[in-house]
Design a protein around this motif. Structure first.
Motif, mmCIF file in Angstrom:
data_model
loop_
_atom_site.group_PDB
_atom_site.id
_atom_site.type_symbol
_atom_site.label_atom_id
_atom_site.label_comp_id
_atom_site.label_asym_id
_atom_site.label_seq_id
_atom_site.Cartn_x
_atom_site.Cartn_y
_atom_site.Cartn_z
ATOM 1 N N GLY A 39 -3.908 8.014 -7.001
ATOM 2 C CA GLY A 39 -3.861 6.589 -7.277
ATOM 3 C C GLY A 39 -3.520 6.200 -8.693
ATOM 4 N N GLU A 52 2.946 3.465 -3.567
ATOM 5 C CA GLU A 52 1.844 3.350 -4.511
ATOM 6 C C GLU A 52 0.548 3.000 -3.780
ATOM 7 O OE1 GLU A 52 1.704 -0.037 -7.304
ATOM 8 O OE2 GLU A 52 3.420 -0.811 -6.180
ATOM 9 N N ARG A 53 -0.550 3.445 -4.343
ATOM 10 C CA ARG A 53 -1.867 3.150 -3.793
ATOM 11 C C ARG A 53 -2.340 1.830 -4.384
ATOM 12 N NH1 ARG A 53 -7.142 7.021 -4.359
ATOM 13 N NH2 ARG A 53 -8.345 5.375 -5.327
ATOM 14 N N THR A 54 -2.837 0.947 -3.520
ATOM 15 C CA THR A 54 -3.356 -0.329 -3.987
ATOM 16 C C THR A 54 -4.793 -0.514 -3.505
ATOM 17 O OG1 THR A 54 -2.492 -1.521 -2.056
ATOM 18 C CG2 THR A 54 -1.080 -1.431 -4.004
ATOM 19 N N HIS A 55 -5.551 -1.286 -4.268
ATOM 20 C CA HIS A 55 -6.940 -1.562 -3.919
ATOM 21 C C HIS A 55 -6.999 -2.828 -3.082
ATOM 22 C CE1 HIS A 55 -11.056 -3.108 -4.540
ATOM 23 N NE2 HIS A 55 -11.345 -1.821 -4.399
ATOM 24 N N ARG A 56 -7.736 -2.766 -2.003
ATOM 25 C CA ARG A 56 -7.936 -3.937 -1.159
ATOM 26 C C ARG A 56 -9.391 -4.367 -1.325
ATOM 27 N NH1 ARG A 56 -6.143 -3.514 4.893
ATOM 28 N NH2 ARG A 56 -4.141 -3.887 3.925
ATOM 29 N N GLY A 75 -11.539 -1.126 -0.058
ATOM 30 C CA GLY A 75 -10.935 0.174 0.194
ATOM 31 C C GLY A 75 -9.561 0.254 -0.431
ATOM 32 N N TYR A 76 -8.826 1.261 -0.047
ATOM 33 C CA TYR A 76 -7.488 1.480 -0.576
ATOM 34 C C TYR A 76 -6.477 1.508 0.554
ATOM 35 C CZ TYR A 76 -9.830 2.730 -4.870
ATOM 36 O OH TYR A 76 -10.593 2.687 -5.998
ATOM 37 N N THR A 77 -5.254 1.148 0.224
ATOM 38 C CA THR A 77 -4.157 1.191 1.172
ATOM 39 C C THR A 77 -2.899 1.645 0.426
ATOM 40 O OG1 THR A 77 -2.991 -0.055 2.887
ATOM 41 C CG2 THR A 77 -3.484 -1.224 0.853
ATOM 42 N N VAL A 78 -1.837 1.903 1.155
ATOM 43 C CA VAL A 78 -0.582 2.335 0.552
ATOM 44 C C VAL A 78 0.435 1.214 0.675
ATOM 45 C CG1 VAL A 78 1.318 3.995 0.661
ATOM 46 C CG2 VAL A 78 -1.013 4.735 1.125
ATOM 47 N N LYS A 79 1.106 0.936 -0.419
ATOM 48 C CA LYS A 79 2.173 -0.057 -0.439
ATOM 49 C C LYS A 79 3.491 0.706 -0.542
ATOM 50 C CE LYS A 79 3.978 -3.818 -3.236
ATOM 51 N NZ LYS A 79 3.805 -4.573 -4.487
#
Length: 93
Positions: A39, A52-56, A75-79
């Motif tokens: 991340g 890229e990893r983004t924070h949700r 949590g985290y997700t991928v953009k």
């Protein structure tokens, strides 16, 4: 296009065996996964894609069937963003 068709196309264009094309594709997927998991940096293929990893953040939502309120934790997700050449290809240019 499924994975098998992608591997065949890669092998033909790069003039390598399907086994070699599969090894490169697997290595690429592993590397992108490792970098995104950390991340701390993006993976960019200029003109094509950026991962890229983004924070949700935590949020409250509604259950569609019952109407109950549900708390969804942070949590985290991928953009994944398309680059300029990929966008132009999608337009048919």
């Amino acid at each position: 296009m499924n994975r098998s068709e992608l591997l065949s196309g890669l092998a033909d264009r790069a003039e390598v065996t399907r086994k070699d094309a599969d090894a490169v594709l697997r290595a690429f997927a592993e590397m992108v996964g490792e970098i995104v998991a950390k991340g701390d940096e993006k993976v960019t293929i200029p003109g094509f894609l950026t991962f890229e990893r983004t924070h949700r953040p935590a949020r409250t939502t509604r259950h569609p069937q019952t109407g109950d309120t549900i708390h969804v934790p942070a949590g985290y997700t991928v953009k994944v963003s398309a680059g300029s050449r990929l966008k132009e290809a999608a337009k048919g240019k």
